[in-house]
Write a protein that holds these residues in place. Structure first.
Motif, mmCIF file in Angstrom:
data_model
loop_
_atom_site.group_PDB
_atom_site.id
_atom_site.type_symbol
_atom_site.label_atom_id
_atom_site.label_comp_id
_atom_site.label_asym_id
_atom_site.label_seq_id
_atom_site.Cartn_x
_atom_site.Cartn_y
_atom_site.Cartn_z
ATOM 1 N N LEU A 149 -0.216 -14.252 -0.927
ATOM 2 C CA LEU A 149 -1.301 -13.966 0.005
ATOM 3 C C LEU A 149 -0.764 -13.555 1.371
ATOM 4 O O LEU A 149 0.199 -14.144 1.869
ATOM 5 C CB LEU A 149 -2.192 -15.197 0.171
ATOM 6 N N PRO A 150 -1.399 -12.587 2.009
ATOM 7 C CA PRO A 150 -1.072 -12.299 3.397
ATOM 8 C C PRO A 150 -1.598 -13.432 4.281
ATOM 9 O O PRO A 150 -2.366 -14.280 3.818
ATOM 10 C CB PRO A 150 -1.817 -10.987 3.662
ATOM 11 N N PRO A 151 -1.223 -13.466 5.540
ATOM 12 C CA PRO A 151 -1.666 -14.564 6.419
ATOM 13 C C PRO A 151 -3.184 -14.755 6.457
ATOM 14 O O PRO A 151 -3.665 -15.889 6.428
ATOM 15 C CB PRO A 151 -1.110 -14.160 7.781
ATOM 16 N N ALA A 152 -3.924 -13.657 6.511
ATOM 17 C CA ALA A 152 -5.387 -13.782 6.567
ATOM 18 C C ALA A 152 -5.934 -14.420 5.292
ATOM 19 O O ALA A 152 -6.843 -15.264 5.342
ATOM 20 C CB ALA A 152 -6.029 -12.412 6.787
ATOM 21 N N GLY A 153 -5.388 -14.026 4.141
ATOM 22 C CA GLY A 153 -5.834 -14.597 2.880
ATOM 23 C C GLY A 153 -5.471 -16.061 2.758
ATOM 24 O O GLY A 153 -6.271 -16.883 2.298
#
Length: 258
Positions: free
Chosen positions: A111-115
């Motif tokens: 996951l990216p940071p936002a996810g």
């Protein structure tokens, strides 16, 4: 954002489950759909989620027909928590919640940071922080139900549909989950839940939609819809309806002869 059905008719097999239904749902308040068994509550939610196609009428989101939406777009805009959802694989709780990021094109295992932040918020909201690495198949039924709700919340869709979200939960977690749904609504989501527990519906709903035999039999604030007369006519129960300390309290206490 308006989630709406107009003159909606849905047929399952030979049975017309929803007939001539009109309903428009806006952000800002939690709508709870109630009704006796077979009234069409789950079918309504599945139609709003784009999983059942109407035979007549329309189901739309901001004027766009839901059946015509691109699947990926629809999955980003409408999160659906089915009744009695299951998980067959021993995935960690965090991985189950991370499945809610798939509509955004995010890999649950990277996951990216936002996810990752969305998943963390979802797990915290349902009281599962600290359980991220536990296999979901080792959870209790109530914990598993909350993990599946976290998956829906992690999508951060502007529409959240939940079918019997508190049915398998103990009293504390029933209250926690309903508070989460109400908070999502007041934060700007269109939040709709199907419930059988009239006492909890009366306490948490901003709006009640009462279905009976596939039609809308009542729509409005809880005190306007959950009247003793309607409860007797549609649920076959004698009930006491009163306000206590500013809260509407519905107490079914006797089954009526039919």
């Amino acid at each position: 954002m308006i989630l709406a059905v107009h003159d909606l008719r849905v047929r399952l097999g030979r049975r017309e489950v929803l007939r001539g239904l009109d309903l428009a749902l806006a952000p800002g308040g939690l709508t709870v759909v109630v009704g006796p068994n077979g009234a069409g509550k789950t079918t309504l939610l599945r139609t709003l989620a784009g999983l059942v196609a109407p035979v007549a009428g329309a189901a739309s989101l901001d004027g766009e027909p839901i059946p015509d939406m691109n699947r990926a777009v629809r999955a980003r805009r409408i999160a659906y928590l089915p009744q009695g959802g299951t998980v067959s694989w021993p995935l960690p709780v965090a991985s189950v919640a991370a499945l809610g990021r798939l509509p955004h094109g995010e890999r649950p295992d990277a996951l990216p940071p936002a996810g990752a932040a969305a998943v963390a918020r979802a797990l915290a909201a349902v009281g599962l922080s600290g359980c991220e690495h536990r296999p979901v198949t080792e959870l209790s039924g109530g914990e598993r139900a909350r993990a599946l709700l976290a998956r829906a919340l992690a999508t951060e869709a502007p529409v959240l549909l939940a079918d019997e979200p508190v049915a398998a939960l103990d009293p504390r977690h029933q209250l926690l989950v309903l508070e989460v749904l109400r908070e999502r609504a007041r934060a700007g989501a269109v939040a709709v839940a199907v419930m059988h527990d009239l006492a909890l519906a009366a306490r948490f709903a901003d709006r009640i939609a009462l279905l009976a035999e596939g039609r809308l039999a009542g729509d409005g604030p809880p005190e306007a819809v959950l009247t003793p007369e309607r409860l007797a006519a549609h649920f076959g129960v004698s009930a006491r309806v009163e306000r206590r300390d500013g809260t509407l309290v519905v107490t079914p206490w006797r089954a009526l002869a039919r």
